[in-house]
Design a protein around this motif. Structure first.
Motif, PDB file in Angstrom:
ATOM      1  N   ALA A  94       0.842  -1.184   0.000  1.00 31.01           N
ATOM      2  CA  ALA A  94       0.000   0.000   0.000  1.00 31.01           C
ATOM      3  C   ALA A  94       0.878   1.235   0.000  1.00 31.01           C
ATOM      4  CB  ALA A  94      -0.908  -0.004   1.217  1.00 31.01           C
ATOM      5  N   ASP A  95       0.359   2.294  -0.578  1.00 32.26           N
ATOM      6  CA  ASP A  95       1.127   3.520  -0.796  1.00 32.26           C
ATOM      7  C   ASP A  95       0.362   4.701  -0.193  1.00 32.26           C
ATOM      8  OD1 ASP A  95       2.553   5.028  -3.836  1.00 32.26           O
ATOM      9  OD2 ASP A  95       3.067   5.238  -1.725  1.00 32.26           O
ATOM     10  N   ARG A  96       1.050   5.447   0.638  1.00 34.99           N
ATOM     11  CA  ARG A  96       0.459   6.651   1.211  1.00 34.99           C
ATOM     12  C   ARG A  96       1.061   7.860   0.519  1.00 34.99           C
ATOM     13  NH1 ARG A  96      -0.084   8.397   7.620  1.00 34.99           N
ATOM     14  NH2 ARG A  96      -1.459  10.163   7.230  1.00 34.99           N
ATOM     15  N   THR A  97       0.267   8.551  -0.278  1.00 31.57           N
ATOM     16  CA  THR A  97       0.765   9.697  -1.027  1.00 31.57           C
ATOM     17  C   THR A  97       0.330  11.025  -0.433  1.00 31.57           C
ATOM     18  OG1 THR A  97      -1.130   9.573  -2.512  1.00 31.57           O
ATOM     19  CG2 THR A  97       0.871   8.401  -3.185  1.00 31.57           C
ATOM     20  N   THR A  98      -0.500  10.952   0.592  1.00 25.79           N
ATOM     21  CA  THR A  98      -0.850  12.175   1.313  1.00 25.79           C
ATOM     22  C   THR A  98       0.118  12.335   2.462  1.00 25.79           C
ATOM     23  OG1 THR A  98      -2.458  10.880   2.551  1.00 25.79           O
ATOM     24  CG2 THR A  98      -3.275  12.165   0.697  1.00 25.79           C
ATOM     25  N   TYR A  99       0.410  13.582   2.826  1.00 20.32           N
ATOM     26  CA  TYR A  99       1.415  13.832   3.848  1.00 20.32           C
ATOM     27  C   TYR A  99       1.035  13.153   5.152  1.00 20.32           C
ATOM     28  CZ  TYR A  99       4.393  16.153   7.200  1.00 20.32           C
ATOM     29  OH  TYR A  99       5.295  16.391   8.196  1.00 20.32           O
ATOM     30  N   GLY A 100       1.999  12.483   5.733  1.00 16.19           N
ATOM     31  CA  GLY A 100       1.745  11.843   7.011  1.00 16.19           C
ATOM     32  C   GLY A 100       2.889  10.940   7.405  1.00 16.19           C
ATOM     33  N   PHE A 101       2.759  10.360   8.563  1.00 16.63           N
ATOM     34  CA  PHE A 101       3.810   9.517   9.105  1.00 16.63           C
ATOM     35  C   PHE A 101       3.464   8.046   8.901  1.00 16.63           C
ATOM     36  CE2 PHE A 101       5.977  13.078  10.712  1.00 16.63           C
ATOM     37  CZ  PHE A 101       5.026  13.956  11.204  1.00 16.63           C
ATOM     38  N   VAL A 102       4.356   7.199   9.320  1.00 19.32           N
ATOM     39  CA  VAL A 102       4.113   5.768   9.231  1.00 19.32           C
ATOM     40  C   VAL A 102       2.822   5.444   9.978  1.00 19.32           C
ATOM     41  CG1 VAL A 102       4.957   3.547  10.014  1.00 19.32           C
ATOM     42  CG2 VAL A 102       6.523   5.159   8.945  1.00 19.32           C
ATOM     43  N   SER A 103       1.962   4.676   9.333  1.00 17.41           N
ATOM     44  CA  SER A 103       0.646   4.384   9.900  1.00 17.41           C
ATOM     45  C   SER A 103       0.336   2.901   9.790  1.00 17.41           C
ATOM     46  CB  SER A 103      -0.431   5.185   9.170  1.00 17.41           C
ATOM     47  OG  SER A 103      -1.726   4.778   9.585  1.00 17.41           O
ATOM     48  N   THR A 104      -0.399   2.411  10.782  1.00 18.03           N
ATOM     49  CA  THR A 104      -0.838   1.021  10.764  1.00 18.03           C
ATOM     50  C   THR A 104      -2.279   0.892  10.271  1.00 18.03           C
ATOM     51  OG1 THR A 104      -1.655   1.113  13.040  1.00 18.03           O
ATOM     52  CG2 THR A 104       0.653   0.528  12.741  1.00 18.03           C
ATOM     53  N   SER A 105      -2.898   2.010   9.946  1.00 16.89           N
ATOM     54  CA  SER A 105      -4.313   2.014   9.571  1.00 16.89           C
ATOM     55  C   SER A 105      -4.488   1.991   8.063  1.00 16.89           C
ATOM     56  CB  SER A 105      -4.994   3.254  10.140  1.00 16.89           C
ATOM     57  OG  SER A 105      -6.331   3.333   9.687  1.00 16.89           O
ATOM     58  N   GLU A 106      -5.338   1.090   7.590  1.00  9.94           N
ATOM     59  CA  GLU A 106      -5.601   0.990   6.151  1.00  9.94           C
ATOM     60  C   GLU A 106      -6.108   2.303   5.562  1.00  9.94           C
ATOM     61  OE1 GLU A 106      -7.483  -3.483   6.367  1.00  9.94           O
ATOM     62  OE2 GLU A 106      -7.953  -2.230   4.652  1.00  9.94           O
ATOM     63  N   LYS A 107      -6.879   3.037   6.346  1.00  7.62           N
ATOM     64  CA  LYS A 107      -7.524   4.235   5.804  1.00  7.62           C
ATOM     65  C   LYS A 107      -6.538   5.333   5.465  1.00  7.62           C
ATOM     66  CE  LYS A 107      -8.549   6.199  10.351  1.00  7.62           C
ATOM     67  NZ  LYS A 107      -7.620   7.323  10.240  1.00  7.62           N
ATOM     68  N   ASP A 108      -5.316   5.212   5.950  1.00  2.00           N
ATOM     69  CA  ASP A 108      -4.301   6.229   5.680  1.00  2.00           C
ATOM     70  C   ASP A 108      -3.545   5.974   4.376  1.00  2.00           C
ATOM     71  OD1 ASP A 108      -3.545   6.544   9.191  1.00  2.00           O
ATOM     72  OD2 ASP A 108      -4.841   7.780   7.923  1.00  2.00           O
ATOM     73  N   TYR A 109      -3.845   4.889   3.710  1.00  2.00           N
ATOM     74  CA  TYR A 109      -3.144   4.546   2.466  1.00  2.00           C
ATOM     75  C   TYR A 109      -4.057   4.781   1.274  1.00  2.00           C
ATOM     76  CZ  TYR A 109       0.437   2.653   5.458  1.00  2.00           C
ATOM     77  OH  TYR A 109       1.430   2.536   6.398  1.00  2.00           O
ATOM     78  N   ASP A 110      -3.468   5.282   0.210  1.00  2.00           N
ATOM     79  CA  ASP A 110      -4.251   5.744  -0.936  1.00  2.00           C
ATOM     80  C   ASP A 110      -4.332   4.741  -2.084  1.00  2.00           C
ATOM     81  OD1 ASP A 110      -2.377   8.451  -0.011  1.00  2.00           O
ATOM     82  OD2 ASP A 110      -4.570   8.528   0.146  1.00  2.00           O
ATOM     83  N   TYR A 111      -3.308   3.945  -2.243  1.00  2.00           N
ATOM     84  CA  TYR A 111      -3.265   2.987  -3.348  1.00  2.00           C
ATOM     85  C   TYR A 111      -2.871   1.610  -2.820  1.00  2.00           C
ATOM     86  CZ  TYR A 111      -3.389   7.164  -6.240  1.00  2.00           C
ATOM     87  OH  TYR A 111      -3.744   8.353  -6.804  1.00  2.00           O
ATOM     88  N   TRP A 112      -3.424   0.588  -3.486  1.00  2.00           N
ATOM     89  CA  TRP A 112      -3.195  -0.799  -3.063  1.00  2.00           C
ATOM     90  C   TRP A 112      -2.848  -1.678  -4.254  1.00  2.00           C
ATOM     91  CZ3 TRP A 112      -3.642  -2.445   2.047  1.00  2.00           C
ATOM     92  CH2 TRP A 112      -4.101  -1.473   2.950  1.00  2.00           C
TER      93      TRP A 112
END
Length: 125
Positions: free
Chosen positions: A97-115
């Protein structure tokens, strides 16, 4: 549109190792965090590991800590998950999963933008 393609899954005996790869394409903006999640049969998807852009910060689920190592090669747009000392309970479909919005390391699925589409890992006893 970012596309993530996982590879490296397969069947391995307990105690063995596998290395998963996730290649990203179509990215036109920064990836802040990349993560690996997994979903075992009949269970909800769960967090496994994540890494920030520089690779300087990683985070692991307690269930994989000390056995799995996440890393990334930004020049290749690829994130890896080295899995050692595999156990039957590690059997699952593994998703990157890829988080492209600004933020820190996260364990929550909702914080990731692409799968990615997932790759099957099966550990036999």
């Amino acid at each position: 549109q970012v596309q993530l393609v996982e590879s490296g899954g397969g069947l391995v005996q307990a105690g063995g190792s596998l290395r998963l790869s996730c290649a990203a394409s179509g990215r036109t903006f920064r990836s802040y965090v990349m993560g690996w999640f997994r979903q075992a049969p009949g269970k909800e998807r769960e967090f496994a590991a994540a890494i920030n852009w520089s690779g300087g910060k990683t985070y692991y689920a307690d269930s994989v800590k000390g056995r799995f190592t996440i890393s990334r090669d930004n020049a290749k747009n690829t994130v890896y998950l080295q899995m050692n000392s595999l156990k039957p309970e590690d059997t699952a479909v593994y998703y990157c999963a890829d988080r492209t919005t600004y933020g820190f390391v996260s364990t929550s699925e909702k914080d990731y933008d692409y799968w990615g589409q997932g790759t099957q890992v099966t550990v036999s006893s």
